[in-house]
Design a protein around this motif. Structure first.
Motif, PDB file in Angstrom:
ATOM      1  N   ARG A 190      -3.445   7.388   3.553  1.00 17.82           N
ATOM      2  CA  ARG A 190      -4.177   9.077   2.889  1.00 17.82           C
ATOM      3  C   ARG A 190      -3.710  10.108   3.712  1.00 17.82           C
ATOM      4  O   ARG A 190      -3.626  11.130   3.232  1.00 17.82           O
ATOM      5  CB  ARG A 190      -5.480   8.615   2.823  1.00 17.82           C
ATOM      6  CG  ARG A 190      -6.385   7.943   2.153  1.00 17.82           C
ATOM      7  CD  ARG A 190      -7.784   7.520   2.636  1.00 17.82           C
ATOM      8  NE  ARG A 190      -8.569   6.460   1.924  1.00 17.82           N
ATOM      9  CZ  ARG A 190      -9.630   7.179   0.449  1.00 17.82           C
ATOM     10  NH1 ARG A 190      -9.436   8.551   0.221  1.00 17.82           N
ATOM     11  NH2 ARG A 190      -9.718   6.221  -0.012  1.00 17.82           N
ATOM     12  N   VAL A 191      -2.992   9.651   5.000  1.00 16.39           N
ATOM     13  CA  VAL A 191      -3.200  10.837   6.124  1.00 16.39           C
ATOM     14  C   VAL A 191      -1.288  11.066   4.986  1.00 16.39           C
ATOM     15  O   VAL A 191      -1.128  12.652   5.020  1.00 16.39           O
ATOM     16  CB  VAL A 191      -2.686  10.626   7.363  1.00 16.39           C
ATOM     17  CG1 VAL A 191      -2.291  11.559   7.667  1.00 16.39           C
ATOM     18  CG2 VAL A 191      -3.807  10.378   7.744  1.00 16.39           C
ATOM     19  N   ARG A 192      -0.735  10.371   4.888  1.00 16.35           N
ATOM     20  CA  ARG A 192       0.527  10.760   4.705  1.00 16.35           C
ATOM     21  C   ARG A 192       1.003  11.382   3.256  1.00 16.35           C
ATOM     22  O   ARG A 192       1.796  12.541   3.434  1.00 16.35           O
ATOM     23  CB  ARG A 192       1.643   9.415   4.574  1.00 16.35           C
ATOM     24  CG  ARG A 192       3.215   9.192   3.860  1.00 16.35           C
ATOM     25  CD  ARG A 192       3.505   8.180   4.049  1.00 16.35           C
ATOM     26  NE  ARG A 192       5.025   8.612   4.023  1.00 16.35           N
ATOM     27  CZ  ARG A 192       6.170   7.596   3.800  1.00 16.35           C
ATOM     28  NH1 ARG A 192       5.991   6.057   4.177  1.00 16.35           N
ATOM     29  NH2 ARG A 192       7.460   7.738   3.749  1.00 16.35           N
ATOM     30  N   TYR A 193      -0.222  11.315   2.267  1.00 19.96           N
ATOM     31  CA  TYR A 193      -0.360  11.579   0.883  1.00 19.96           C
ATOM     32  C   TYR A 193      -1.557  12.120   0.214  1.00 19.96           C
ATOM     33  O   TYR A 193      -1.807  11.580  -0.558  1.00 19.96           O
ATOM     34  CB  TYR A 193       0.221  10.123  -0.062  1.00 19.96           C
ATOM     35  CG  TYR A 193       1.542   9.436  -0.492  1.00 19.96           C
ATOM     36  CD1 TYR A 193       3.026   9.980  -0.433  1.00 19.96           C
ATOM     37  CD2 TYR A 193       1.382   8.072   0.968  1.00 19.96           C
ATOM     38  CE1 TYR A 193       3.774   9.482  -0.009  1.00 19.96           C
ATOM     39  CE2 TYR A 193       2.492   7.610   1.046  1.00 19.96           C
ATOM     40  CZ  TYR A 193       3.276   8.337   0.044  1.00 19.96           C
ATOM     41  OH  TYR A 193       5.007   7.368   0.687  1.00 19.96           O
ATOM     42  N   ILE A 215       0.716  -1.095  -0.303  1.00 22.47           N
ATOM     43  CA  ILE A 215       0.184   0.055  -0.321  1.00 22.47           C
ATOM     44  C   ILE A 215       1.171   1.100   0.046  1.00 22.47           C
ATOM     45  O   ILE A 215       0.374   1.933  -0.510  1.00 22.47           O
ATOM     46  CB  ILE A 215      -0.998  -0.142   1.119  1.00 22.47           C
ATOM     47  CG1 ILE A 215      -1.749  -0.957   1.315  1.00 22.47           C
ATOM     48  CG2 ILE A 215      -1.875   1.545   1.577  1.00 22.47           C
ATOM     49  CD1 ILE A 215      -2.936  -1.094   2.024  1.00 22.47           C
ATOM     50  N   GLY A 216       1.853   1.192   0.630  1.00 22.66           N
ATOM     51  CA  GLY A 216       2.347   2.201   0.875  1.00 22.66           C
ATOM     52  C   GLY A 216       3.371   2.938  -0.105  1.00 22.66           C
ATOM     53  O   GLY A 216       3.205   3.901  -0.933  1.00 22.66           O
ATOM     54  N   PHE A 217       3.918   1.442  -0.943  1.00 26.53           N
ATOM     55  CA  PHE A 217       5.149   1.623  -2.451  1.00 26.53           C
ATOM     56  C   PHE A 217       4.318   2.384  -3.347  1.00 26.53           C
ATOM     57  O   PHE A 217       3.816   3.354  -4.091  1.00 26.53           O
ATOM     58  CB  PHE A 217       4.888   0.705  -2.864  1.00 26.53           C
ATOM     59  CG  PHE A 217       5.820   0.322  -3.801  1.00 26.53           C
ATOM     60  CD1 PHE A 217       6.921   0.254  -3.574  1.00 26.53           C
ATOM     61  CD2 PHE A 217       4.978  -0.157  -5.280  1.00 26.53           C
ATOM     62  CE1 PHE A 217       7.979   0.491  -4.816  1.00 26.53           C
ATOM     63  CE2 PHE A 217       5.956  -0.145  -6.823  1.00 26.53           C
ATOM     64  CZ  PHE A 217       7.188   0.576  -5.902  1.00 26.53           C
ATOM     65  N   ALA A 218       2.676   1.826  -3.512  1.00 30.48           N
ATOM     66  CA  ALA A 218       1.588   2.516  -4.652  1.00 30.48           C
ATOM     67  C   ALA A 218       0.952   3.681  -3.673  1.00 30.48           C
ATOM     68  O   ALA A 218       1.305   4.276  -4.690  1.00 30.48           O
ATOM     69  CB  ALA A 218       0.205   1.678  -4.758  1.00 30.48           C
ATOM     70  N   PHE A 219       1.088   4.728  -2.888  1.00 26.71           N
ATOM     71  CA  PHE A 219       0.993   5.642  -2.879  1.00 26.71           C
ATOM     72  C   PHE A 219       1.950   6.395  -3.200  1.00 26.71           C
ATOM     73  O   PHE A 219       1.697   7.324  -3.641  1.00 26.71           O
ATOM     74  CB  PHE A 219       0.626   6.148  -0.752  1.00 26.71           C
ATOM     75  CG  PHE A 219      -0.794   5.561  -1.106  1.00 26.71           C
ATOM     76  CD1 PHE A 219      -1.730   7.306  -1.522  1.00 26.71           C
ATOM     77  CD2 PHE A 219      -1.564   4.460  -0.717  1.00 26.71           C
ATOM     78  CE1 PHE A 219      -2.904   6.950  -0.437  1.00 26.71           C
ATOM     79  CE2 PHE A 219      -2.977   4.316  -0.246  1.00 26.71           C
ATOM     80  CZ  PHE A 219      -3.616   5.733   0.241  1.00 26.71           C
ATOM     81  N   ALA A 220       3.718   5.873  -2.545  1.00 27.33           N
ATOM     82  CA  ALA A 220       4.766   7.089  -2.919  1.00 27.33           C
ATOM     83  C   ALA A 220       4.645   6.655  -4.469  1.00 27.33           C
ATOM     84  O   ALA A 220       4.841   7.905  -4.937  1.00 27.33           O
ATOM     85  CB  ALA A 220       5.422   6.297  -2.676  1.00 27.33           C
ATOM     86  N   GLU A 221       4.004   5.793  -5.550  1.00 30.83           N
ATOM     87  CA  GLU A 221       4.819   6.040  -6.538  1.00 30.83           C
ATOM     88  C   GLU A 221       3.404   6.959  -7.342  1.00 30.83           C
ATOM     89  O   GLU A 221       3.378   7.666  -7.962  1.00 30.83           O
ATOM     90  CB  GLU A 221       4.152   4.563  -7.483  1.00 30.83           C
ATOM     91  CG  GLU A 221       5.216   3.419  -7.573  1.00 30.83           C
ATOM     92  CD  GLU A 221       6.501   4.517  -8.019  1.00 30.83           C
ATOM     93  OE1 GLU A 221       6.853   3.884  -8.831  1.00 30.83           O
ATOM     94  OE2 GLU A 221       7.354   4.106  -7.559  1.00 30.83           O
ATOM     95  N   ALA A 222       2.135   6.752  -6.783  1.00 30.99           N
ATOM     96  CA  ALA A 222       1.518   7.616  -7.719  1.00 30.99           C
ATOM     97  C   ALA A 222       1.838   9.278  -7.589  1.00 30.99           C
ATOM     98  O   ALA A 222       1.018  10.111  -7.903  1.00 30.99           O
ATOM     99  CB  ALA A 222      -0.011   7.748  -6.328  1.00 30.99           C
ATOM    100  N   ALA A 223       1.594   9.063  -5.864  1.00 31.26           N
ATOM    101  CA  ALA A 223       2.619  10.704  -5.128  1.00 31.26           C
ATOM    102  C   ALA A 223       3.581  11.170  -6.604  1.00 31.26           C
ATOM    103  O   ALA A 223       3.592  12.809  -6.719  1.00 31.26           O
ATOM    104  CB  ALA A 223       2.318  11.304  -4.377  1.00 31.26           C
TER     105      ALA A 223
END
Length: 317
Positions: free
Chosen positions: A227-230, A168-176
Motif C-alpha cells: 500500500r505504501v509503494r502503490y 501481492i506485489g505483482f497484483a498491486f503493480a498490475e492494478a497500478a
C-alpha cells in the motif's frame, strides 16, 4: 540488464491469438519487448531456426497483425522440442509468460491444456493464462469475445495466514498499471481441521470472529508495505469463511485479471500447483496470473528458501 520481454506462446489456434493480443497489451503497458514463440514438436533445430526467418507458417501468419506494428520491439522465435518442456523453460528469460487456455492438440472439451498447466507449475516467471470466452458465466459481445468489466479490477487471492510478497506485489503493480481497483480475496476454513490428537486444542476456545480478526490483522500487515509503494491503488479486502477457489472464480466475472500464488510445497518430483490455483485456472472467466513465490514482478526469479506448508483451503495456493 535491459528490460526482460513479455513472452507469448502461439500455435495458430484462436486461443493463442487471444493470448497474443493480451501479451501485446501487457508489453505496451510495461514498455517491454514482446517475444512471440512457436514450438515445433517434430522439427529439427535447423527448421525451427529457419522459421524465425519466415519459414514457420504459424509465425508468418502473425507478423502482419496491426496491433503488433504499434509495439516498439517484437521478435519471432521458433523452437524445436516438446511445448510442455520448452515453454516453461522460457520463464527464466522473461518477465511474463502468456498462453491461451487450449491449443490445437488434445481434447477440445478440456478447460485447460497440458502446456498451460506445465508453465503455471514450473515457470520461473509469472504465467498468465487467457481463457476461452465460452466459460460458464462469461458475458460475450456480438463478436463472441469476452466483454470487459465496466470498472477495471484486479483480484488477488491470498492466504491471510501466510506470507506471499511476490503475488501481492505483482497484483498491486498490475492494478497500478491499469488504473484499476484491487480486490483482495481471502478464504479460510472454519472450524479448523485438526488431527484427532489435537481435538481439544486451545484453538477451539477461540470464537470464529476472534480467529477471523487475527487473520485480518495478518492480512493488514502483509498488504501494508505494498500500500505504501502503490498509494494510488484503491484496495478492498474480502475475508470470509468458505471455499477460496469458489470466491475467486465468482470474483473473476467482474475482473480484468485474477492473481494467485503458485504454491509453497514441493513434491519429491518437483513443484506442483496448489488446489486453489488449479481450480481458478480451470474455471475463472478472466485471465489468470500464477505467480511463483520467490519472483520479483519486474525481474528474474530469486533463489528461494525453504517452503512451508499451506492450508488446502487458502486462497493463495
Amino acid at each position: 540488464m535491459g528490460t526482460l520481454p513479455v513472452i507469448v506462446g502461439v500455435d495458430g489456434s484462436p486461443d493463442s491469438e487471444r493470448a497474443l493480443r493480451w501479451a501485446a497489451d501487457a508489453a505496451r503497458e510495461r514498455s517491454a519487448p514482446l517475444q512471440v514463440v512457436h514450438v515445433w514438436p517434430y522439427a529439427t533445430a535447423e527448421r525451427a531456426a529457419a522459421g524465425e526467418q519466415g519459414g514457420d507458417p504459424v509465425l508468418a501468419d502473425l507478423r502482419d497483425r496491426p496491433f503488433l506494428a504499434e509495439l516498439p520491439e517484437v521478435a519471432f522465435r521458433g523452437l524445436s522440442g516438446l511445448a510442455d518442456t520448452e515453454l516453461p523453460a522460457l520463464g527464466a528469460e522473461g518477465q511474463l509468460l502468456v498462453l491461451g487456455s487450449r491449443g490445437r492438440g488434445g481434447f477440445a472439451s478440456l478447460l485447460l491444456g497440458s502446456n498451460g498447466l506445465a508453465c503455471a507449475a514450473r515457470s520461473a516467471c509469472p504465467v498468465v493464462v487467457v481463457p476461452r470466452p465460452d466459460r460458464a458465466g462469461a458475458e460475450r459481445g456480438p463478436d463472441g469475445e469476452l466483454v470487459p468489466p465496466a470498472v477495471r479490477q484486479v483480484t488477488l487471492g491470498v492466504d491471510a495466514s501466510s506470507d506471499e510478497p511476490a503475488a501481492i506485489g505483482f497484483a498491486f503493480a498490475e492494478a497500478a498499471r491499469r488504473g484499476a481497483r484491487l480486490q483482495v480475496v481471502s478464504g479460510y476454513t472454519w472450524p479448523m481441521l485438526l488431527p484427532p490428537a489435537f481435538e481439544y486444542a486451545a484453538v477451539y476456545e477461540s470464537t470464529q470472529q476472534e480467529y477471523e480478526d487475527a487473520l485480518g490483522l495478518q492480512l493488514v500487515d502483509a498488504l501494508a508495505p505494498h500500500r505504501v509503494r502503490y498509494p494510488g491503488v484503491e484496495v478492498a479486502v474480502q475475508l470470509r469463511a468458505g471455499d477460496a477457489a469458489g470466491q475467486l472464480v465468482a470474483a473473476s466475472a467482474g475482473s480484468d485479471l485474477v492473481v494467485v500464488a503458485r504454491h509453497r510445497r514441493r513434491l519429491p518430483i518437483g513443484p506442483r500447483l496448489g488446489s486453489v490455483a488449479h481450480a481458478v485456472l480451470l474455471h475463472a472467466i478472466c485471465p489468470i496470473a500464477v505467480v511463483p513465490e520467490t519472483r520479483d514482478e519486474n525481474g528474474p526469479a530469486e533463489s528461494g528458501g525453504a517452503e512451508g506448508d499451506a492450508s488446502e483451503g487458502a486462497a493463495g495456493e
